[in-house]
Every structure is written in C-alpha cells, then in structure tokens.
Design a protein around this motif. Structure first.
Motif, PDB file in Angstrom:
ATOM      1  N   UNK A  60    -101.023 -66.326 -20.461  1.00  0.00           N
ATOM      2  CA  UNK A  60    -100.861 -67.778 -20.620  1.00  0.00           C
ATOM      3  C   UNK A  60    -100.223 -68.098 -21.968  1.00  0.00           C
ATOM      4  N   UNK A  61    -100.688 -67.413 -23.007  1.00  0.00           N
ATOM      5  CA  UNK A  61    -100.176 -67.689 -24.341  1.00  0.00           C
ATOM      6  C   UNK A  61     -98.678 -67.429 -24.420  1.00  0.00           C
ATOM      7  N   UNK A  62     -98.236 -66.290 -23.893  1.00  0.00           N
ATOM      8  CA  UNK A  62     -96.825 -65.931 -23.988  1.00  0.00           C
ATOM      9  C   UNK A  62     -95.937 -66.976 -23.314  1.00  0.00           C
ATOM     10  N   UNK A  63     -96.338 -67.400 -22.107  1.00  0.00           N
ATOM     11  CA  UNK A  63     -95.519 -68.348 -21.363  1.00  0.00           C
ATOM     12  C   UNK A  63     -95.610 -69.758 -21.949  1.00  0.00           C
ATOM     13  N   UNK A  64     -96.811 -70.193 -22.271  1.00  0.00           N
ATOM     14  CA  UNK A  64     -96.987 -71.560 -22.768  1.00  0.00           C
ATOM     15  C   UNK A  64     -96.358 -71.744 -24.142  1.00  0.00           C
ATOM     16  N   UNK A  65     -96.497 -70.756 -25.011  1.00  0.00           N
ATOM     17  CA  UNK A  65     -95.869 -70.854 -26.334  1.00  0.00           C
ATOM     18  C   UNK A  65     -94.355 -70.863 -26.190  1.00  0.00           C
ATOM     19  N   UNK A  66     -93.835 -70.022 -25.290  1.00  0.00           N
ATOM     20  CA  UNK A  66     -92.381 -69.994 -25.075  1.00  0.00           C
ATOM     21  C   UNK A  66     -91.871 -71.346 -24.586  1.00  0.00           C
ATOM     22  N   UNK A  67     -92.599 -71.971 -23.684  1.00  0.00           N
ATOM     23  CA  UNK A  67     -92.192 -73.290 -23.181  1.00  0.00           C
ATOM     24  C   UNK A  67     -92.249 -74.335 -24.292  1.00  0.00           C
ATOM     25  N   UNK A  73     -91.789 -77.607 -29.967  1.00  0.00           N
ATOM     26  CA  UNK A  73     -93.198 -77.925 -30.227  1.00  0.00           C
ATOM     27  C   UNK A  73     -94.001 -76.718 -30.694  1.00  0.00           C
ATOM     28  N   UNK A  74     -93.349 -75.590 -30.904  1.00  0.00           N
ATOM     29  CA  UNK A  74     -94.012 -74.386 -31.432  1.00  0.00           C
ATOM     30  C   UNK A  74     -93.071 -73.731 -32.436  1.00  0.00           C
ATOM     31  N   UNK A  75     -93.639 -73.048 -33.397  1.00  0.00           N
ATOM     32  CA  UNK A  75     -92.848 -72.418 -34.454  1.00  0.00           C
ATOM     33  C   UNK A  75     -92.407 -71.011 -34.043  1.00  0.00           C
ATOM     34  N   UNK A  90     -98.384 -53.956 -19.318  1.00  0.00           N
ATOM     35  CA  UNK A  90     -97.591 -53.698 -18.110  1.00  0.00           C
ATOM     36  C   UNK A  90     -97.300 -54.996 -17.373  1.00  0.00           C
ATOM     37  N   UNK A  91     -96.553 -55.860 -17.993  1.00  0.00           N
ATOM     38  CA  UNK A  91     -96.449 -57.213 -17.485  1.00  0.00           C
ATOM     39  C   UNK A  91     -95.143 -57.832 -17.983  1.00  0.00           C
ATOM     40  N   UNK A  92     -94.737 -58.935 -17.350  1.00  0.00           N
ATOM     41  CA  UNK A  92     -93.471 -59.570 -17.699  1.00  0.00           C
ATOM     42  C   UNK A  92     -93.636 -60.740 -18.656  1.00  0.00           C
ATOM     43  N   UNK A  93     -94.856 -61.131 -18.993  1.00  0.00           N
ATOM     44  CA  UNK A  93     -95.036 -62.320 -19.832  1.00  0.00           C
ATOM     45  C   UNK A  93     -94.426 -62.129 -21.214  1.00  0.00           C
ATOM     46  N   UNK A  94     -94.359 -60.878 -21.704  1.00  0.00           N
ATOM     47  CA  UNK A  94     -93.693 -60.611 -22.982  1.00  0.00           C
ATOM     48  C   UNK A  94     -92.271 -61.129 -22.969  1.00  0.00           C
ATOM     49  N   UNK A  95     -91.587 -60.938 -21.833  1.00  0.00           N
ATOM     50  CA  UNK A  95     -90.186 -61.320 -21.767  1.00  0.00           C
ATOM     51  C   UNK A  95     -90.013 -62.833 -21.705  1.00  0.00           C
ATOM     52  N   UNK A  96     -91.013 -63.545 -21.245  1.00  0.00           N
ATOM     53  CA  UNK A  96     -90.942 -65.006 -21.286  1.00  0.00           C
ATOM     54  C   UNK A  96     -90.887 -65.482 -22.730  1.00  0.00           C
ATOM     55  N   UNK A  97     -91.694 -64.862 -23.589  1.00  0.00           N
ATOM     56  CA  UNK A  97     -91.687 -65.230 -25.002  1.00  0.00           C
ATOM     57  C   UNK A  97     -90.455 -64.686 -25.718  1.00  0.00           C
ATOM     58  N   UNK A  98     -89.937 -63.552 -25.238  1.00  0.00           N
ATOM     59  CA  UNK A  98     -88.831 -62.878 -25.924  1.00  0.00           C
ATOM     60  C   UNK A  98     -87.482 -63.512 -25.646  1.00  0.00           C
ATOM     61  N   UNK A  99     -87.333 -64.145 -24.502  1.00  0.00           N
ATOM     62  CA  UNK A  99     -86.015 -64.581 -24.034  1.00  0.00           C
ATOM     63  C   UNK A  99     -85.392 -65.664 -24.904  1.00  0.00           C
TER      64      UNK A  99
END
Length: 216
Positions: A60-67, A73-75, A90-99
C-alpha cells in the motif's frame, strides 16, 4: 517490445494489444511524449489491478506514496523510503514507486503479471485511458466551459479524481455526470464526451479528467 513504429490504427486497435510496444513507442516520441506523472500513474493502476486491496503495508505504501508524489503531495524522500521498503520483495509494488518514465512503466506492467492476453488487453485499456491518442493533439477544454455554472465542471472532475472505487478505479457514474456537465457548458467534442461515457476502466490520469483539472 520491438522497434517497428506503431501506426495510429495499431494504437487504436484492440485485437492485437501489446502494452510493451505501446509504451516503448511513447518513450521514443520526441514531441508530445506524455509526462512522467502519467507514466507513474499508469504503473500504479497496473499494480492496483492485480493486487486489488494491497494487503501488505509496504504494498500500500509503495503505490499510495507514488500516487501522491505524482500529484505533488509527497516528497522525493518519501518515495525513496517507499522504494526501500518494497525493494527485494517478490512483488511489483516497488516498480510503482520507482517509475518515472515509460520504459519503467513497461517494467511495472511486466512485473504486475500482465503476461496473458486478457491481462495485456487490460493494461492497454489503462494506457489508452491515461494517454489518449498520441497521434493527434489533445482536444481543448475551453475556459468558458470550466467557468460555467460557478465552476461545476472543475468540481465534478475533482470529485471524480479523488473519490475512487475498488482497485483505484474512477467512478463511471461520476464521469458520465461530468460529461453531461461539459456538454451543457458547450462542449461538443465527441472524443472527450465519448471517453467519459465509455465503460472504461478509468483510472487516475484519465486524459479528459486531467484536461478539466489542468494536469499533465
């Protein structure tokens, strides 16, 4: 993804959807390339599609912070911490924050499990929602339409953007009301009204909503 240049007909055709080729095409554009914000929101939408409720806190954190970062609204530090928390999982949420580019968005799509026909079609549908048709200039949303009836169009667009449904989807009923308001305000653009009234799915970054809110 291949290096053959896409045609407009191929972009719009749904029977041979290839999200990686479409994203690579956007990355190679010299003019009119959609923003890093849209790439990030697309990645988040793809991740949300497969993870649904995002059960783990670091997901949740990775996706919500990325959004939130996409909307100012986030630094950068918050995004870095979210990346660190998701890194190595082993998950894709890292890439949501990385993109922050369309090539990285392709990586997010890939890591989101979009490797079957149905899932790839879904990813392409999200891509068309966020980008629209890159072969043509985006329609104009006139200032008079935005000011009509004490700014109701902007208010409706903001509510549609903020009040999402399951998996981060925009509420189709709200979008149809927005289309009705735009039409009453004087908009006759079939592309704008048609997209807002289409079944979707629609996500944050939806191009007509972004136009109404002045976001790129």
């Amino acid at each position: 993804m291949g290096e053959k240049r896409l045609t407009e007909g191929e972009w719009l055709a749904e029977e041979k959807d290839d999200p990686y080729r479409m994203l690579y095409f956007l990355h190679r554009l010299r003019k009119g390339r959609p923003s890093a914000r849209k790439a990030r929101l697309l990645a988040c939408a793809c991740v949300r599609r497969d993870l649904g409720a995002l059960k783990e806190p670091w997901q949740r954190q990775a996706v919500e912070v990325a959004e939130r970062f996409a909307d100012g609204q986030a630094s950068k530090e918050e995004v870095r911490r979210a990346q660190d928390a998701a890194c190595g999982r082993p998950d894709c949420s890292y890439w949501a924050a990385r993109t922050d580019s369309h090539c990285m968005a392709a990586e997010a799509v890939l890591r989101s499990g979009h490797q079957c026909d149905e899932a790839e079609r879904a990813a392409c549908g999200l891509l068309r929602c966020v980008v629209g048709n890159p072969f043509r200039p985006l329609p104009r949303i006139e200032a008079d339409w935005l000011a009509w009836d004490e700014g109701v169009v902007v208010k409706l667009a903001r509510a549609a953007y903020e009040k999402r449904r399951a998996r981060g989807r925009l509420d189709g009923a709200r979008l149809r009301v927005l289309a009705d308001a735009l039409e009453e305000a004087g908009c006759a653009d079939a592309e704008v009204l048609g997209h807002l009234r289409a079944a979707g799915p629609h996500v944050r970054g939806c191009w007509p909503v972004d136009l109404c809110l002045g976001r790129k």
